[in-house]
Design a protein around this motif. Structure first.
Motif, short mmCIF file in Angstrom:
data_model
loop_
_atom_site.label_atom_id
_atom_site.label_comp_id
_atom_site.label_asym_id
_atom_site.label_seq_id
_atom_site.Cartn_x
_atom_site.Cartn_y
_atom_site.Cartn_z
N ASP A 82 -57.24 -130.03 43.03
CA ASP A 82 -57.48 -129.97 41.59
C ASP A 82 -57.56 -131.36 40.96
O ASP A 82 -57.91 -131.49 39.78
CB ASP A 82 -56.39 -129.15 40.89
CG ASP A 82 -56.49 -127.67 41.22
OD1 ASP A 82 -57.54 -127.26 41.77
OD2 ASP A 82 -55.53 -126.93 40.93
N TYR A 105 -66.80 -120.83 35.59
CA TYR A 105 -66.18 -120.32 36.81
C TYR A 105 -65.58 -121.47 37.63
O TYR A 105 -64.43 -121.41 38.08
CB TYR A 105 -67.22 -119.57 37.63
CG TYR A 105 -66.80 -119.20 39.02
CD1 TYR A 105 -65.81 -118.23 39.25
CD2 TYR A 105 -67.40 -119.79 40.12
CE1 TYR A 105 -65.43 -117.89 40.53
CE2 TYR A 105 -67.03 -119.45 41.42
CZ TYR A 105 -66.04 -118.50 41.61
OH TYR A 105 -65.66 -118.17 42.89
N LEU A 106 -66.35 -122.58 37.79
CA LEU A 106 -65.84 -123.73 38.54
C LEU A 106 -64.64 -124.35 37.83
O LEU A 106 -63.67 -124.76 38.48
CB LEU A 106 -66.94 -124.78 38.72
CG LEU A 106 -68.11 -124.41 39.64
CD1 LEU A 106 -69.07 -125.60 39.75
CD2 LEU A 106 -67.62 -124.00 41.02
N ARG A 108 -62.46 -122.87 35.93
CA ARG A 108 -61.29 -122.01 36.11
C ARG A 108 -60.71 -122.17 37.53
O ARG A 108 -59.49 -122.17 37.70
CB ARG A 108 -61.67 -120.55 35.87
CG ARG A 108 -62.06 -120.25 34.43
CD ARG A 108 -60.87 -120.33 33.49
NE ARG A 108 -59.93 -119.24 33.75
CZ ARG A 108 -58.63 -119.29 33.49
NH1 ARG A 108 -58.10 -120.40 33.00
NH2 ARG A 108 -57.85 -118.24 33.73
N LEU A 109 -61.61 -122.33 38.53
CA LEU A 109 -61.14 -122.56 39.90
C LEU A 109 -60.31 -123.84 39.99
O LEU A 109 -59.39 -123.93 40.80
CB LEU A 109 -62.33 -122.65 40.87
CG LEU A 109 -63.03 -121.35 41.24
CD1 LEU A 109 -64.18 -121.65 42.19
CD2 LEU A 109 -62.06 -120.35 41.88
N LYS A 110 -60.65 -124.83 39.17
CA LYS A 110 -59.95 -126.11 39.17
C LYS A 110 -58.75 -126.12 38.23
O LYS A 110 -58.15 -127.17 37.97
CB LYS A 110 -60.92 -127.24 38.79
CG LYS A 110 -61.94 -127.56 39.87
CD LYS A 110 -61.27 -128.10 41.12
CE LYS A 110 -62.29 -128.58 42.14
NZ LYS A 110 -61.64 -129.17 43.34
N HIS A 157 -63.36 -131.05 35.37
CA HIS A 157 -61.90 -130.95 35.28
C HIS A 157 -61.22 -132.31 35.20
O HIS A 157 -59.99 -132.41 35.33
CB HIS A 157 -61.35 -130.15 36.47
CG HIS A 157 -61.69 -130.74 37.81
ND1 HIS A 157 -62.98 -130.85 38.27
CD2 HIS A 157 -60.90 -131.25 38.80
CE1 HIS A 157 -62.98 -131.39 39.48
NE2 HIS A 157 -61.73 -131.66 39.81
#
Length: 325
Positions: A82, A105-106, A108-110, A157
């Motif tokens: 992250d 989406y990316l 939120r993944l991070k 991020h």
């Protein structure tokens, strides 16, 4: 992989020591030592198949070295995922997803919170000159636009370390300039940026330091300024007002000149200065001897150094094995 006991807060962002990776009979990376200091902007250069992408994939823990020590942000890249932004050489989007949906989406993944994320994505699309594509499907974008979307996904991020593998491949000059400016901005913010490329012009414009590998081996590791100084040719270029051939007679008589040749443009004479003579002295004498439109010390480019060192090291890189680069 060996453990290194150290102060992770002050150690370099990336450390490779004696790293080796083989694919079948091909050594993609051999005994690679490399450190990327925190806050640095470092370019990993080399011809196609030199081992750049293999090194990047090991740094990202996508593949493991056969031997050697490797640390990223004080540990394993997977443990710091992250805090890392990664743009891989192989481009890949969820083609049927809308751009905004894909980037959210990316994010939120991070670990980014949902609140404010849409505004963050829209801000990045504006910043990188992709206005109005938030609701477009990824497959509707041009190749260059898709690449910029993936770049946003790598930096959305606000990672501490940004790893870019061939970020300029396939971009037209305008989009390459946008990406260069953005990378420079991120570097000024204190991000550590490590990029792999075989495009010397962009590397020379961007990087504080360059590492050149060929056939899996490191053959140069120095600041960009040091490279140009170390390999600067001892040559003075002069464009005389009269014909070049007439000027050559006068120029050849100057003390400290090894040779004079006519450049490919047919208008410029190139004087090669011996190692004991100051090129600036030659310029002064030449100006007094030959009226000219232009006179300057020839400047070496990173591309010139690249070609010279790769050639001296045995020419182009080997063809990589399947899965290596």
């Amino acid at each position: 992989m060996s453990n290194i006991v150290t102060n992770t807060a002050s150690e370099p962002a990336v450390i490779l020591r004696g790293v080796k990776k083989r694919f079948g009979a091909v050594e993609a990376v051999r005994e690679l030592d490399l450190e990327v200091e925190r806050g640095a902007l470092v370019g990993l250069l080399g011809p196609n198949g030199a081992g750049k992408s293999t090194a990047i994939r090991m740094i990202m823990s996508l593949i493991r070295p056969d031997r050697g020590e490797l640390r990223v942000l004080g540990g394993d890249a997977l443990d710091a995922k992250d805090r890392i932004g990664y743009l891989p050489e192989e481009r890949g989007l969820y083609r049927r997803m809308r751009v905004g949906e894909f980037l959210i989406y990316l994010g939120r993944l991070k670990g980014l919170p949902r609140h404010g994320l849409t505004a963050r994505v829209e801000g990045w699309l504006e910043r990188i000159e992709l206005p109005g594509v938030f609701r477009s499907r990824c497959q509707e974008l041009s190749k260059g636009m898709q690449q910029k979307v993936q770049f946003i996904g790598a930096v959305l991020h606000e990672p501490d370390l940004i790893v870019l593998d061939e970020p300029f491949s396939g971009l037209d000059p305008m989009n390459a300039r946008i990406l260069i400016t953005t990378v420079q901005d991120l570097h000024r913010q204190g991000r550590t940026i490590f990029l792999s490329t075989h495009q010397m012009a962009q590397a020379e414009q961007l990087c504080e330091r360059v590492v050149l590998i060929n056939r899996g081996e490191k053959i140069l590791d120095a600041s960009t300024r040091e490279v140009t100084q170390r390999f600067s040719p001892r040559a003075v270029e002069i464009e005389p007002l009269a014909g070049v051939e007439a000027a050559r007679i006068a120029l050849e008589s100057i003390r400290g000149i090894e040779s004079v040749r006519t450049a490919e443009d047919g208008r410029t004479a190139v004087m090669i200065v011996d190692e004991h003579t100051d090129p600036h002295f030659v310029m002064g004498v030449a100006l007094a001897a030959v009226p000219c439109r232009r006179i300057e010390i020839a400047r070496v480019s990173l591309d010139d150094v690249f070609v010279r060192l790769v050639t001296e090291h045995g020419g182009h890189a080997r063809q990589p094995a399947r899965g290596a680069a």
